[in-house]
Design a protein around this motif. Structure first.
Motif, PDB file in Angstrom:
ATOM      1  N   THR B 200      21.303   9.568  57.346  1.00  0.00           N
ATOM      2  CA  THR B 200      21.661  10.141  56.050  1.00  0.00           C
ATOM      3  C   THR B 200      20.412  10.683  55.360  1.00  0.00           C
ATOM      4  O   THR B 200      19.389  10.000  55.275  1.00  0.00           O
ATOM      5  CB  THR B 200      22.340   9.084  55.160  1.00  0.00           C
ATOM      6  OG1 THR B 200      23.494   8.607  55.854  1.00  0.00           O
ATOM      7  CG2 THR B 200      22.784   9.700  53.845  1.00  0.00           C
ATOM      8  N   ARG B 203      18.676  13.243  50.081  1.00  0.00           N
ATOM      9  CA  ARG B 203      19.421  13.951  49.037  1.00  0.00           C
ATOM     10  C   ARG B 203      20.895  14.125  49.399  1.00  0.00           C
ATOM     11  O   ARG B 203      21.585  14.972  48.855  1.00  0.00           O
ATOM     12  CB  ARG B 203      18.780  15.323  48.770  1.00  0.00           C
ATOM     13  CG  ARG B 203      17.421  15.200  48.088  1.00  0.00           C
ATOM     14  CD  ARG B 203      16.889  16.530  47.585  1.00  0.00           C
ATOM     15  NE  ARG B 203      16.683  17.482  48.656  1.00  0.00           N
ATOM     16  CZ  ARG B 203      15.580  17.549  49.416  1.00  0.00           C
ATOM     17  NH1 ARG B 203      14.592  16.697  49.212  1.00  0.00           N
ATOM     18  NH2 ARG B 203      15.476  18.440  50.370  1.00  0.00           N
ATOM     19  N   GLY B 204      21.367  13.321  50.351  1.00  0.00           N
ATOM     20  CA  GLY B 204      22.777  13.355  50.729  1.00  0.00           C
ATOM     21  C   GLY B 204      23.025  14.213  51.948  1.00  0.00           C
ATOM     22  O   GLY B 204      22.219  15.063  52.322  1.00  0.00           O
ATOM     23  N   GLY B 205      24.164  14.007  52.571  1.00  0.00           N
ATOM     24  CA  GLY B 205      24.494  14.729  53.787  1.00  0.00           C
ATOM     25  C   GLY B 205      23.912  14.043  55.008  1.00  0.00           C
ATOM     26  O   GLY B 205      23.017  13.187  54.897  1.00  0.00           O
ATOM     27  N   GLU B 206      24.424  14.395  56.155  1.00  0.00           N
ATOM     28  CA  GLU B 206      23.985  13.751  57.384  1.00  0.00           C
ATOM     29  C   GLU B 206      23.176  14.695  58.248  1.00  0.00           C
ATOM     30  O   GLU B 206      23.375  15.907  58.233  1.00  0.00           O
ATOM     31  CB  GLU B 206      25.205  13.253  58.167  1.00  0.00           C
ATOM     32  CG  GLU B 206      25.849  12.049  57.508  1.00  0.00           C
ATOM     33  CD  GLU B 206      27.189  11.694  58.127  1.00  0.00           C
ATOM     34  OE1 GLU B 206      27.829  12.572  58.733  1.00  0.00           O
ATOM     35  OE2 GLU B 206      27.586  10.527  57.996  1.00  0.00           O
TER      36      GLU B 206
END
Lengths: 259, 259
Positions: B200, B203-206
């Motif tokens: 992850t 700042r977010g997202g994978e």
């Protein structure tokens, strides 16, 4: 070998990137044949061959979604796209993996440099019937319209018959308005020559652009894919992932190789 | 087929980059056998396969020069290195093109992802006898010392006998202190699985790292390269550039492919 189902799942990728005309024409050729999922590079990856990304992580994003069509873009190589799509976005195992439509010829020895065929070989390595479609025209606005019924037909046949394990199809289209028919071919033997254009950097030193001329070593071979393309036929070259040179094994066993 | 001369010209490249230990160990194995020219990538290109650089120009620089050894680094892929060396730096056609020593296994289906084998296939496409050497240990400080006499012996045999047109050698060494001998093998059939590690982003997202486990589909096949490696033998897999699947041509001719 039949993989026929109510609604086939079709995974697409390419090496010219998610915005390439060839990919969108491929979608147009296949609409209605099943559920289409696209995972394509976020920019051009021509000549990516079977490369994979090992030094950086890879990301993907959804680009658009319509009925029976979902398009993703990916920061990696064409092979990464197939691997990541199979891992992260497909609802179940696809019935076919398709690369293309490539802007440019992937016949003859070009198979070894082709990102389109990287997609196809990866699908094949994963045990899924796989096809690459390429047009012998590298222009961004090439006219793909004559290809579309052939692409639909060949894809339908692959969905109907499947393909043997370890074998995929490399389909190349000549850049002509009308095709004389379809020929099943073998890979043409030839070499790239005059491969570098040398330029001088404004601050000195030279840099090199990869270019070149393909020299066909067997222009008269009627069973070769280049012959077919040069004579207006669609060339289907079945391609295998076992690259062992069985013909030389016996000879090599007589070499003095122990130390 | 003999390519024997007074002083053979030996062209080296790799995919781990010009500073990799494996390349320098390869030079050590071959010193005295002829004139050595190295054109290697300026950094790691693991998994580069047969990729070529089409979107950018390529440059090269001389790194060092000793008696019978000149080392260049290149901004391109392993295949670019071979193409550019043949165009720009060799005094005449090399007698052998060698890729390696790779830090990692290039047996089985890995041949399709391997930048080392990209080097070798490119040499072969250019009509030059070509060999890839790889050790089944990907660590930067792997111990290559047991390989060196074998590499010298195999290279001498290739310089003596040549190789048939369109055939090159993929040589893999098991990661053991002493080898049981040399086996001539075929490419093992298997698949990479569990290929992605998901992380992850802060700042977010994978994001996804390519990794995976190789699953051998035929662990008991005594003629396969993986069997040889798993049993302590040096595995030589002769490899061909004609990837046509001749076995399916007759069947495909019965498909309904015209539109």
């Amino acid at each position: 070998m039949s993989m026929k189902k109510e609604k086939p799942l079709i995974l697409l990728s390419n090496d010219d990137g998610v915005n390439a005309k060839g990919l969108n024409e491929l979608i147009r050729a296949l609409r209605g044949l099943g559920e289409i999922i696209v995972m394509a590079p976020d920019g051009p990856r021509s000549g990516a061959s079977g490369s994979i990304t090992s030094e950086h992580p890879v990301r993907y994003y959804k680009v658009r979604e319509e009925e029976d069509l979902t398009v993703y873009k990916c920061s990696g190589t064409p092979v990464d796209c197939v691997k990541l799509a199979l891992h992260a976005v497909v609802p179940h195992r696809p019935d076919v993996v398709i690369g293309g439509i490539n802007h440019g010829d992937n016949s003859a020895v070009n198979v070894h440099y082709s990102g389109t065929m990287g997609v196809v070989i990866e699908g094949c390595l994963k045990g899924i019937p796989s096809i690459g479609y390429s047009l012998c025209n590298h222009l961004a606005d090439a006219d793909f319209s004559a290809l579309l019924p052939y692409i639909r037909r060949i894809t339908e046949e692959v969905l109907e018959h499947g393909l043997p394990a370890g074998i995929c199809l490399n389909v190349n289209f000549p850049d002509v308005a009308e095709f004389k028919g379809v020929r099943i071919c073998r890979q043409t033997n030839g070499t790239w020559e005059k491969e570098w254009k040398v330029c001088t950097h404004p601050r000195g030193g030279e840099y090199y652009w990869l270019t070149g001329q393909f020299v066909n070593h067997e222009p008269e071979a009627v069973d070769s894919d280049h012959w077919a393309l040069n004579h207006g036929y669609v060339a289907i070259t079945p391609t295998q992932i076992d690259v062992t040179a069985y013909s030389i094994i016996k000879d090599l066993k007589n070499w003095k190789l122990d130390v």
